[in-house]
Design a protein around this motif. Structure first.
Motif, short mmCIF file in Angstrom:
data_model
loop_
_atom_site.label_atom_id
_atom_site.label_comp_id
_atom_site.label_asym_id
_atom_site.label_seq_id
_atom_site.Cartn_x
_atom_site.Cartn_y
_atom_site.Cartn_z
N LEU A 98 -31.22 -50.15 24.84
CA LEU A 98 -30.73 -49.45 26.02
C LEU A 98 -29.77 -50.33 26.80
CD1 LEU A 98 -33.53 -48.19 25.21
CD2 LEU A 98 -33.60 -47.32 27.52
N VAL A 99 -28.60 -49.81 27.07
CA VAL A 99 -27.55 -50.51 27.80
C VAL A 99 -27.53 -49.98 29.22
CG1 VAL A 99 -25.06 -50.91 27.94
CG2 VAL A 99 -26.17 -50.77 25.71
N PHE A 101 -27.74 -45.39 26.93
CA PHE A 101 -27.41 -46.10 28.15
C PHE A 101 -27.95 -45.37 29.37
CE2 PHE A 101 -23.93 -43.12 27.82
CZ PHE A 101 -23.63 -42.79 29.12
N ALA A 102 -28.11 -46.14 30.43
CA ALA A 102 -28.48 -45.60 31.74
C ALA A 102 -27.42 -46.09 32.71
CB ALA A 102 -29.86 -46.09 32.16
N THR A 103 -27.05 -45.25 33.63
CA THR A 103 -26.00 -45.61 34.57
C THR A 103 -26.56 -46.31 35.81
OG1 THR A 103 -24.06 -44.83 35.76
CG2 THR A 103 -25.98 -43.38 35.77
N LEU A 138 -34.21 -46.41 33.00
CA LEU A 138 -34.47 -46.85 31.63
C LEU A 138 -35.78 -46.24 31.11
CD1 LEU A 138 -33.38 -50.58 31.93
CD2 LEU A 138 -32.22 -48.77 30.64
N ALA A 139 -36.77 -46.14 31.99
CA ALA A 139 -38.05 -45.54 31.59
C ALA A 139 -37.87 -44.07 31.22
CB ALA A 139 -39.07 -45.69 32.71
N LEU A 140 -37.03 -43.35 31.96
CA LEU A 140 -36.77 -41.94 31.62
C LEU A 140 -36.11 -41.82 30.25
CD1 LEU A 140 -35.58 -40.53 35.06
CD2 LEU A 140 -37.67 -39.92 33.84
N VAL A 141 -35.16 -42.70 29.97
CA VAL A 141 -34.51 -42.69 28.66
C VAL A 141 -35.55 -42.98 27.58
CG1 VAL A 141 -32.82 -43.82 27.17
CG2 VAL A 141 -32.24 -43.33 29.55
#
Length: 106
Positions: free
Chosen positions: A32-33, A66-68, A96-99
């Motif tokens: 995850l980015v 990725f997460a913004t 990040l947890a949601l992703v």
């Protein structure tokens, strides 16, 4: 994307590949980015170009997302790096947890 961001893309791809190969089992563990937060040191379109490079890598490498963090800048004017690395990490962790939760529930 200019040469600088093309190099950044290659480096990020290499980082992901190296970390995965270091596991020794050929794993494609999720990577995850986090897109960079606003930064007062970014000149012109530099920060937008860097974010575009991050998206390009995260959307073209298998098992990468990725997460913004574009809305999470920290305006501590005494620390020029606080914008790009906000002090409040909780919202980034929540994103990040949601992703990650979405990956588990696929």
């Amino acid at each position: 994307v200019n040469r600088t961001w093309a190099i950044y893309q290659c480096l990020l791809r290499s980082l992901i590949s190296d970390w995965r190969s270091s596991l020794g089992d050929g794993s494609l563990f999720p990577f995850l980015v986090v897109q960079l937060a606003p930064w007062n040191g970014g000149q012109g379109t530099a920060i937008a170009d860097l974010r575009a490079a991050q998206i390009a890598v995260a959307t073209t490498i298998e098992n990468a997302w990725f997460a913004t963090a574009v809305d999470l800048g920290d305006s501590d004017s005494s620390n020029p790096w606080s914008y790009i690395h906000p002090r409040n990490k909780k919202p980034v962790g929540q994103r990040l947890a949601l992703v990650a939760r979405g990956l588990v529930n696929e």
